[in-house]
Structure formats: structure tokens, C-alpha cells
Enzyme design. Sequence first.
Site: not given
Ligand code: NAD
Length: 506
Positions: A240-242, A245, A262, A296
Site C-alpha cells: 500500500g502507500s508509504t 507502511g 511493498e 505502484c
Molecule cells: P493504502 O495505503 O490506502 O491501503 C492499502 C491497504 O492498507 C488497505 O488494505 C488498507 O485498508 C490498509 N491500511 C491502511 N492503513 C492501515 C493501517 N494504519 N493499519 C493497517 N492497515 C492499513 O493504499 P491504496 O490506496 O489501497 O493503494 C495505493 C498505494 O499502494 C500506492 O501508494 C501504491 O504505490 C501502493 N502499492 C504498492 C505496491 C508495491 O508492490 N510496492 C503494489 C501496489 C500498490
Amino acid sequence: MRTRDDLAALAHDALRTLGVPDSALAEDGPVLRARSPLVDAELFSVRATAPEEVDDVVDAAHRAFLDWRLVPAPVRGRVVKRLGELLTEHKETLADLVTIEVGKIRSEALGEVQEMIDICDLAVGLSRQLYGRTMPSERPGHRLQEVWHPLGVVGVISAFNFPVAVWSWNTSVALVCGDPVVWKPSELAPLCALGCDALLRRAIAEEGAPDGIHQLLLGGRDVGNALVEHPQVALLSATGSTRMGREVGPKVAARFGRSLLELGGNNAVVVAPSANLDLAVSSIVFAAAGTAGQRCTSMRRLIVHESVADELVGRLEKAFASLPVGDPFEEGTLVGPLVNERAFTAMQEALEAVRIQGGEVLVGGERADVGADGYWARPALVRVPHQDGIVLQETFAPILYVLTYSDLDEALALHNGVSQGLSAGIFTSDQAEAERFLAPDGADTGIANVNSGTSGAEIGGAFGGEKETGGGRESGSDAWKGYMRRSTNTINWSGVVQLAQGVDFG
Ligand code: NAD
């Protein structure tokens, strides 16, 4: 364009075909609203998990682990083999759900399911190749070896933009490694998750594996957080997003868990004077506008040599202007919708910010009228005078910033001058330049390509990035080692005590 009712009916049929029980749908209690960006509307509700239920779910997975870790790895591989067969059989249906929930064009949705099938193949092969090493011992009559054991429960948190593939990368490898999986998918894609879970449950039942080795948690961040903090989750693989992470990583570290992160990218391509521009144009358009800029690995920065900048930018302007934006189910559409209004607003705010910074939008950026609700945007090509401000951030939308350079050192400094480190490309016909790009002082990303764009990685390599992309690696190569624990063994068959390093203890 299909209506909301058409999409709801198609999604219902798909769930039924994939074997999702009717009990997964619910109108009351904790629910998640399944939506489609094609109509920007809710389709129907599914039963969600309450955060307080997570403990029992992880506990069930842990109980399953106690049995699963003792099943020989090649036998574990049979579950994944069956999953791959079921995915092949239901490829079109699962791809329908991907298009409905996240708006991917047909070819990319099918490609995402194909990627799942490919990783199953890889994992099945891996189930007979979880090799450890034997090292020469310094002591006579001793053997020194390492073996790889199952690690424990793997928690998977995934993002909306790869609603099924990221799960399969983690799950197929984790299962052959002997680890059960507890999956918290994106709240924007619960139907895709229900479909995957149903297929895997069928494979598990048919192969007689323990039920508990796959668990699904449908919910938002609070549910994700319960998984993150759970002491029985040995590995937390979070995509997900930085921002996510940054919250999740320290929590897992604080309990001495292992995490595989990731996260976001801000990927660039360098186009050198000797580049084949035909190759560069097509690759750049796919990398920047494919998946409506919601990968991503989407290309966000073009770093082009000043001698070819005008020609390349002119060709890109034409290509961007002619991109078919519209119904992702229609053949010929190349750009589907943004996932929701928030994504569109973020795109507009980024374009506004870049104008204030002195950038010029050459083409695109506006909302496209495709005759439906939802947020369709025309991919934007933006010339920027410097790499700063908004250009340093990942905006999850189709915006490509154009920067120019005069020598390769400058291009590399620009390339590496962002905090993310996922994917990179150089277009050049000069071998020395290509080698420099791949050298230790070249691109500082986890993935670096020559004459190929930033997106569309194959599953055979290890996937992931450095810096604020999180450092995780999944999928192929030796990424499986992240899902196992290494045990180093010394076997003394000499019959006498011999201490290492020549230590004499009487
Ligand atoms: P997001 O960070 O909003 O959410 C991703 C997941 O994390 C969701 O399931 C969400 O419910 C969960 N989440 C969010 N905050 C959390 C927390 N504090 N504790 C536990 N879980 C939490 O991201 P998004 O909008 O779904 O996806 C887009 C982002 O993901 C972009 O930044 C993209 O670059 C990244 N991404 C990275 C990769 C990679 O392999 N590097 C792959 C796909 C997407």
C-alpha cells in the site's frame, strides 16, 4: 456502458460461479459496501469482520499452522497446483470482478489473473526446491548445514490496485513454505477477495489440507491494525502507500515480528540521445497511462536528454491526446476510470500544485466525459522546470512529469533524487550507458530495466523496492526465504568434543 444494476448482477453471478456462499452477502451487522468506479456507486454489501473477531481468526490460522508445517512441502504444493487450475478455469470470471471493482481494462484484468496462475506454477516448482546449503565445517567429524522451516502465520494486507495478484504472490509462496495466510484485502475490493478465498477454499478441501490455512478478514484499517498488532502473526506482508507502511512497520518491529513492505513508487525513465524513440514512446505511454496511472510501478517522471526532448515530447503529446478513455469492458479502451473521487481530487490538486511551481500541462488532466458517473481522467503530460514539490510525491493518477538533462550524471542525480525507490528504466542504444544505469552508482531502485518501461514486471524475479518503497521482496527468485525461518545445524558425529575457533575448555 453498463448500469449499476448490470454491474451488480454481473458481480452476483461471478461470486456464485466462483463458489462464494450467499452468507457472505449481508445488509446488517458489520458490512462493507462493494462499489464500482465504473458507475461511482455501491453495488451491494458483504459481511465484514469486526476488529474484535481478528483474534479468533488468527488463532484458527495458528492452529492450522501446527499441522500444516509438518506436511511435506511437495504435498503442500498440491493445494497451490489445484488453485492454479481453478484460476485457469475461472480466469474470465475473476477478471470480471477486477474490472467491476477497480476499473482495470479487460486485457489488464485478464493479465492480472494470468499473473496469479504464473505464480502458482512457480510456487509448485518451489515446493520441491526449498533448498538449504551444506557448508564445510572447520571441525573434523562435523557437518554444518542450514534448513528452512515454516515460519508461522503470514498476515497479508493488500492495496486496491492489484486486488488479486498481490494476494496470490504472497499466498501461493507462503502455503508451499508451510505458512497459513490471513488476508486483509483493500476495502475497495472485497468481491475480488471473496472470489479468491472461495477458489482457494475449494482447493484446500479437495486436497484434504487443514481448513484454517486460509482466512479472510474484510474490513478497513482498524481490522488491518488488529492483524498488524497480533503477536501470532509471524510475518506481516503489507502492500500500500508509504503512509500505511510508516504506521505499520514500527508496530510490527516493536513486537519483533517480521514485515515485508511493498509501498509507493515515483518511478522514472531516462531517455538518452541514442534511444530508439519508437520503442520509448510506446513503452512510456503504457507505463504512464496504463491502469490509469494506478500502479505502484506507474511511470511518473520522464528524464529526457535535451537533444531529443522536443521530438519525444511532441510524440508523447499526440499519443496522450489520442488515448481511448472509457468503458474498461470495451475492446479498444486503454484507460479506465480512477478508483474514486478522492483519486481524481488528488490528481487535480497535484496539477494545480505543479502549475504554481511553474509547470505547464501540455496535454490532458481534465475529467473525460464518457457518458457515465465515475471519475475518468485524461492522462496528463506536464513539463516541469525543476524536480521539487509535488514532483517528489507519488500522486496515484496518470500524470507524467517531463524533466530534461544534459549529461548522464545529471540524469542519474534526478532519477535518484526522490525518496521512493521502486522501478526504473533507461532507453538507450549505448551499452556503456545502459551498464552505468545498472551499476552500483546507477539507478537506486529495486527494479531497473533497459529499453523497457517501469511497469509490467514478470513473476520470476523478486519484486520490490528500496528507500520509502519499503525494502520488501516478493514473488520469484529467492523471495520465498522471507516466508521461512532458517535453522543452522551443527551435527557432531566425531564422538569427541571439539570447540570452534580452537577454544580449549579443559
Ligand atoms: P493504502 O495505503 O490506502 O491501503 C492499502 C491497504 O492498507 C488497505 O488494505 C488498507 O485498508 C490498509 N491500511 C491502511 N492503513 C492501515 C493501517 N494504519 N493499519 C493497517 N492497515 C492499513 O493504499 P491504496 O490506496 O489501497 O493503494 C495505493 C498505494 O499502494 C500506492 O501508494 C501504491 O504505490 C501502493 N502499492 C504498492 C505496491 C508495491 O508492490 N510496492 C503494489 C501496489 C500498490
